[in-house]
Design an enzyme around this catalytic site. Structure first.
Site, PDB file in Angstrom:
ATOM      1  N   GLY A 168       4.821   1.412   4.487  1.00 57.32           N
ATOM      2  CA  GLY A 168       3.842   0.880   5.452  1.00 57.32           C
ATOM      3  C   GLY A 168       3.506  -0.574   5.163  1.00 57.32           C
ATOM      4  O   GLY A 168       2.389  -1.037   5.399  1.00 57.32           O
ATOM      5  N   ARG A 180       8.635  -0.102  11.145  1.00 57.02           N
ATOM      6  CA  ARG A 180       8.831  -1.251  12.039  1.00 57.02           C
ATOM      7  C   ARG A 180       9.602  -2.329  11.308  1.00 57.02           C
ATOM      8  O   ARG A 180       9.395  -2.534  10.098  1.00 57.02           O
ATOM      9  CB  ARG A 180       7.484  -1.859  12.449  1.00 57.02           C
ATOM     10  N   GLY A 182       1.722  -3.347   7.562  1.00 55.97           N
ATOM     11  CA  GLY A 182       0.392  -3.108   8.111  1.00 55.97           C
ATOM     12  C   GLY A 182      -0.652  -4.071   7.572  1.00 55.97           C
ATOM     13  O   GLY A 182      -0.340  -5.045   6.878  1.00 55.97           O
ATOM     14  N   GLN A 183      -1.918  -3.770   7.913  1.00 57.76           N
ATOM     15  CA  GLN A 183      -3.024  -4.667   7.531  1.00 57.76           C
ATOM     16  C   GLN A 183      -3.057  -4.893   6.023  1.00 57.76           C
ATOM     17  O   GLN A 183      -3.153  -6.027   5.556  1.00 57.76           O
ATOM     18  CB  GLN A 183      -4.377  -4.077   7.991  1.00 57.76           C
ATOM     19  N   ASP A 191       8.989  -0.246   5.901  1.00 59.60           N
ATOM     20  CA  ASP A 191       8.127   0.147   7.024  1.00 59.60           C
ATOM     21  C   ASP A 191       9.028   0.725   8.109  1.00 59.60           C
ATOM     22  O   ASP A 191      10.235   0.438   8.150  1.00 59.60           O
ATOM     23  CB  ASP A 191       7.366  -1.076   7.577  1.00 59.60           C
ATOM     24  N   TYR A 208      -7.223  12.558  10.542  1.00 58.10           N
ATOM     25  CA  TYR A 208      -6.968  11.522   9.519  1.00 58.10           C
ATOM     26  C   TYR A 208      -7.749  11.842   8.239  1.00 58.10           C
ATOM     27  O   TYR A 208      -7.181  11.853   7.141  1.00 58.10           O
ATOM     28  CB  TYR A 208      -7.398  10.173  10.091  1.00 58.10           C
TER      29      TYR A 208
END
Ligand code: NAD
Ligand code: AKB
Length: 321
Positions: A10, A38, A13-14, A36, A142
């Site tokens: 990941g 993406r 991400g942020q 990731d 979540y």
């Protein structure tokens, strides 16, 4: 040369974009493998490989190929986006973690980091200064996945001696990257509107108090936890972590110190119910006791730095810094 080779899931991400830079600085860019689902569009000095975390065979192949010693497992679907497709969220969040834990065990990795969240708390947890050990009744898929993940981490540590460590991050505020589908995202988005001279419509009510932390503190906490000697780590589920707590109205007032004409309106949506089930503030005594955790940024220091940093990106708005 530290002998470490670190895989981050990941990573686009942020948190991942900032954490990979921090890990590169600490261990050298050659030691970092960012992954990731993406593609990575940013130019970075470290290596990037595409990886869907639900693909265990590919994860294991990358671990072997790059002789990985540690995994920072960030890939997940966050609270707000997660409610839109609970089974999809459960699959990514739980099977992703199982794959990381199993590969780490099989390949005898030195250490694993798993981020949990204040989403593990619920409306039966004491809302003010929520303690480490308390009633946990998460209301989102979540939060349920994070609480289950914490228990699995504890299980892998006690049964397989896997050195897995975890933090219950509050909402993270950053200027380097945008927030990715959570309930605390307003606290990042609001700065982008303010610094561009635009009015902001907040999706939480003005008096919704939530625990937050500034990215430099979150990254430092992560590295300090991961570097602490094993015998100091007493909590093997996940450590409470506190930075600051504020409401949207308090944050808006703080921003007006720099941008007096900044306007905010409030239109709560489905995320209000999620926020209402979370804590107002966190007691992080065990983190302070076990590995000397101490946040540096309060609301005013964070706001000043966010505005200073974002003003470089949007220099057209008049602000007084
Ligand atoms: P983010 O949504 O910004 O980034 C998550 C990344 O995971 C994205 O780049 C996404 O492309 C990737 N991803 C999604 N599905 C994937 C898959 N199947 N395989 C591989 N990658 C996939 O999230 P973030 O804010 O950077 O959070 C990182 C971690 O920290 C998450 O586990 C999150 O739950 C946790 N956390 C974040 C916060 C926060 O405020 N940012 C607070 C508490 C906990
Ligand atoms: C979210 O709002 O979902 C995240 C978190 C606090 O876990 N930012």
């Amino acid at each position: 040369m530290t002998g470490e080779s670190i895989l981050v899931t990941g990573a686009n991400g942020q948190i991942g974009t900032v954490l990979c830079e921090a890990l590169s600085k600490k261990y050298g860019a050659d030691a970092i493998l960012a992954t990731d689902i993406r593609e990575n569009t940013a130019t970075a000095a470290y290596t990037f490989e595409k990886l869907d975390i639900t693909d265990k065979a590919r994860l294991e192949a990358l671990v072997v190929q790059y002789q990985i010693t540690q995994i920072y497992h960030l890939a997940a679907i966050l609270s707000a986006k997660g409610e839109q497709n609970p089974m999809f969220t459960w699959n990514i969040n739980m099977n992703g973690l199982f794959n990381v834990l199993e590969v780490a065990r099989a390949q005898q990795l030195r250490r694993v980091f798993f981020p949990s969240s204040i989403a593990v708390f619920g409306d039966q947890s004491p809302p003010v200064d929520t303690p480490q050990d308390t009633i946990l009744n998460p209301s989102t898929i979540y939060g349920i996945s994070k609480r289950s993940g914490e228990l699995w981490c504890d299980y892998y540590h006690h049964n397989f001696q896997l050195d897995v460590r975890s933090l219950r991050y509050p909402g993270i505020i950053s200027y380097q990257s945008l927030a990715g589908g959570g309930t605390t995202d307003y606290a990042v988005d609001i700065f982008h509107y303010a610094v561009q001279g635009k009015a902001y419509e907040c999706f939480l009510s003005s008096d919704t108090r939530l625990p937050m932390i500034y990215m430099p503190d979150a990254i430092r906490a992560t590295l300090e936890l991961m570097e602490a000697p094993k015998e100091q780590i007493q909590v093997r589920s996940s450590y409470n972590l506190a930075g600051m707590s504020f409401t949207p109205a308090e944050l808006s007032n703080e921003i007006r110190q720099f941008i007096p004409k900044f306007e905010v309106s409030y239109k709560p949506d489905f995320r209000q119910k999620i926020a209402d089930s979370w804590s107002d503030s966190i007691d992080d005594t065990p983190a302070r006791r076990d590995w000397n955790w101490q946040p540096e940024f309060d609301l005013s220091a964070m706001t000043a730095d966010m505005i200073r940093q974002l003003h470089k990106r949007y220099p057209q708005t008049q602000i007084s810094i």
